[in-house]
Write a protein that holds these residues in place. Structure first.
Motif, PDB file in Angstrom:
ATOM      1  N   ARG A 153       0.813  -1.217   0.000  1.00 32.36           N
ATOM      2  CA  ARG A 153       0.000   0.000   0.000  1.00 32.36           C
ATOM      3  C   ARG A 153       0.850   1.273   0.000  1.00 32.36           C
ATOM      4  O   ARG A 153       0.534   2.239  -0.709  1.00 32.36           O
ATOM      5  CB  ARG A 153      -0.958   0.012   1.194  1.00 32.36           C
ATOM      6  N   HIS A 154       1.919   1.292   0.802  1.00 33.42           N
ATOM      7  CA  HIS A 154       2.662   2.539   0.986  1.00 33.42           C
ATOM      8  C   HIS A 154       4.165   2.472   0.677  1.00 33.42           C
ATOM      9  O   HIS A 154       4.798   3.517   0.557  1.00 33.42           O
ATOM     10  CB  HIS A 154       2.511   3.032   2.430  1.00 33.42           C
ATOM     11  N   HIS A 155       4.738   1.276   0.598  1.00 36.15           N
ATOM     12  CA  HIS A 155       6.200   1.196   0.602  1.00 36.15           C
ATOM     13  C   HIS A 155       6.802   0.462  -0.588  1.00 36.15           C
ATOM     14  O   HIS A 155       7.958   0.037  -0.545  1.00 36.15           O
ATOM     15  CB  HIS A 155       6.668   0.525   1.899  1.00 36.15           C
ATOM     16  N   GLN A 156       6.051   0.323  -1.666  1.00 34.04           N
ATOM     17  CA  GLN A 156       6.563  -0.418  -2.818  1.00 34.04           C
ATOM     18  C   GLN A 156       7.827   0.208  -3.401  1.00 34.04           C
ATOM     19  O   GLN A 156       8.775  -0.493  -3.758  1.00 34.04           O
ATOM     20  CB  GLN A 156       5.488  -0.503  -3.912  1.00 34.04           C
ATOM     21  N   GLU A 157       7.854   1.512  -3.499  1.00 37.83           N
ATOM     22  CA  GLU A 157       8.993   2.193  -4.120  1.00 37.83           C
ATOM     23  C   GLU A 157      10.274   1.945  -3.324  1.00 37.83           C
ATOM     24  O   GLU A 157      11.327   1.615  -3.891  1.00 37.83           O
ATOM     25  CB  GLU A 157       8.728   3.695  -4.229  1.00 37.83           C
ATOM     26  N   LEU A 158      10.194   2.079  -2.011  1.00 41.60           N
ATOM     27  CA  LEU A 158      11.380   1.871  -1.178  1.00 41.60           C
ATOM     28  C   LEU A 158      11.877   0.429  -1.276  1.00 41.60           C
ATOM     29  O   LEU A 158      13.077   0.190  -1.480  1.00 41.60           O
ATOM     30  CB  LEU A 158      11.062   2.215   0.283  1.00 41.60           C
ATOM     31  N   PHE A 159      10.987  -0.528  -1.167  1.00 39.90           N
ATOM     32  CA  PHE A 159      11.410  -1.931  -1.142  1.00 39.90           C
ATOM     33  C   PHE A 159      11.764  -2.455  -2.534  1.00 39.90           C
ATOM     34  O   PHE A 159      12.389  -3.514  -2.637  1.00 39.90           O
ATOM     35  CB  PHE A 159      10.349  -2.789  -0.455  1.00 39.90           C
ATOM     36  N   SER A 160      11.420  -1.701  -3.565  1.00 44.02           N
ATOM     37  CA  SER A 160      11.843  -2.089  -4.911  1.00 44.02           C
ATOM     38  C   SER A 160      13.356  -1.921  -5.092  1.00 44.02           C
ATOM     39  O   SER A 160      13.941  -2.439  -6.040  1.00 44.02           O
ATOM     40  CB  SER A 160      11.117  -1.255  -5.970  1.00 44.02           C
ATOM     41  N   LEU A 161      14.006  -1.221  -4.167  1.00 48.56           N
ATOM     42  CA  LEU A 161      15.451  -1.028  -4.237  1.00 48.56           C
ATOM     43  C   LEU A 161      16.218  -2.298  -3.855  1.00 48.56           C
ATOM     44  O   LEU A 161      17.418  -2.400  -4.107  1.00 48.56           O
ATOM     45  CB  LEU A 161      15.879   0.138  -3.331  1.00 48.56           C
ATOM     46  N   PHE A 162      15.518  -3.256  -3.248  1.00 49.14           N
ATOM     47  CA  PHE A 162      16.135  -4.543  -2.942  1.00 49.14           C
ATOM     48  C   PHE A 162      15.943  -5.492  -4.123  1.00 49.14           C
ATOM     49  O   PHE A 162      14.830  -5.910  -4.418  1.00 49.14           O
ATOM     50  CB  PHE A 162      15.484  -5.179  -1.709  1.00 49.14           C
ATOM     51  N   ASN A 163      17.029  -5.843  -4.796  1.00 48.80           N
ATOM     52  CA  ASN A 163      16.930  -6.815  -5.886  1.00 48.80           C
ATOM     53  C   ASN A 163      16.745  -8.226  -5.362  1.00 48.80           C
ATOM     54  O   ASN A 163      16.184  -9.091  -6.033  1.00 48.80           O
ATOM     55  CB  ASN A 163      18.188  -6.764  -6.762  1.00 48.80           C
TER      56      ASN A 163
END
Length: 229
Positions: free
Chosen positions: A124-134
């Motif tokens: 809901r809120h944190h997809q962009e941040l956690f997309s930094l983890f490959n």
């Protein structure tokens, strides 16, 4: 204490990057209240970092709850669906993750959460941040992670997923839980601990360094690029 330079960084999630350890406490107490049971902090310490079924077995046996493991997991799933979508990022987490990513430091997520639980917490809120983890390893639903923390499985499996296969001594782990610190140490890795303020300080001695918040971390101590002035 001297710190060894590292090249790769592994992050726990619950209670370290997201405030979901607080939400787990609410969820568990909501289930236990009808049975007149209290979810204590001492019990929580023992559960933190375990895989889902391991945590279920321990809380049921410790508090003599009249539920099977499957029933407990079903009840927790209902609670998580209500609580986890509103999880918040912990202080300093966004800055650190973005900093390491910007400087091309390989980073990975190594969480005892299941993939379903992770999606509830981040979609809901944190997809962009956690997309930094490959690389993301979900301990409760990954067949390669045979045992949960304090066993080293999750960190060894995750490190092996980096393309260049770093040695354990090249990896730095970030953790908030006692079981997570023990797992990192068992894997042969240095570990930065950011414990709950309520945790007895005598339980933090195995960590390489202990911080009050990720905001206090100094990357250069481990040979990583310093934050911009």
């Amino acid at each position: 204490m001297g710190f060894r330079p590292v090249t790769h960084v592994l992050f726990d999630m619950d209670g370290l990057l997201l405030n979901t350890e607080d939400l787990y406490t609410v969820a568990y107490q909501n289930i236990l209240t009808p049975y007149g049971k209290k979810y204590t902090y001492d019990l929580k310490i023992k559960l933190m970092g375990l895989q889902g079924h391991e945590a279920a077995q321990l809380v049921i046996s410790s508090l003599d709850v009249p539920l099977t493991v499957d029933q407990w997991l079903s009840e927790t799933k209902k609670q998580y669906e209500l609580l986890f979508p509103e999880s918040k990022v912990m202080p300093g987490a966004k800055k650190l993750i973005e900093h390491l990513h910007k400087h091309n430091i390989p980073i990975a997520l190594a969480t005892s959460s299941s993939k379903d639980g992770y999606e509830l917490k981040t979609d809901r809120h944190h997809q962009e941040l956690f997309s930094l983890f490959n690389i993301k390893t979900f301990g409760s639903s990954d067949p390669e992670v045979k045992k949960g923390k304090p066993h080293p499985d999750i960190f060894l499996v995750t490190a092996d997923r980096f393309p260049d296969k770093p040695k354990p001594e090249q990896c730095l782990v970030f953790e908030d839980a006692v079981n997570g610190v023990k797992a990192a140490r068992a894997a042969g890795m240095q570990v930065v601990m950011v414990p709950d303020a309520r945790l007895d300080k005598t339980l933090t001695t195995e960590a390489t360094v202990v911080l009050n918040s990720l905001e206090e971390f100094q990357p250069e101590l481990f040979g990583l690029p310093p934050f911009d002035a």
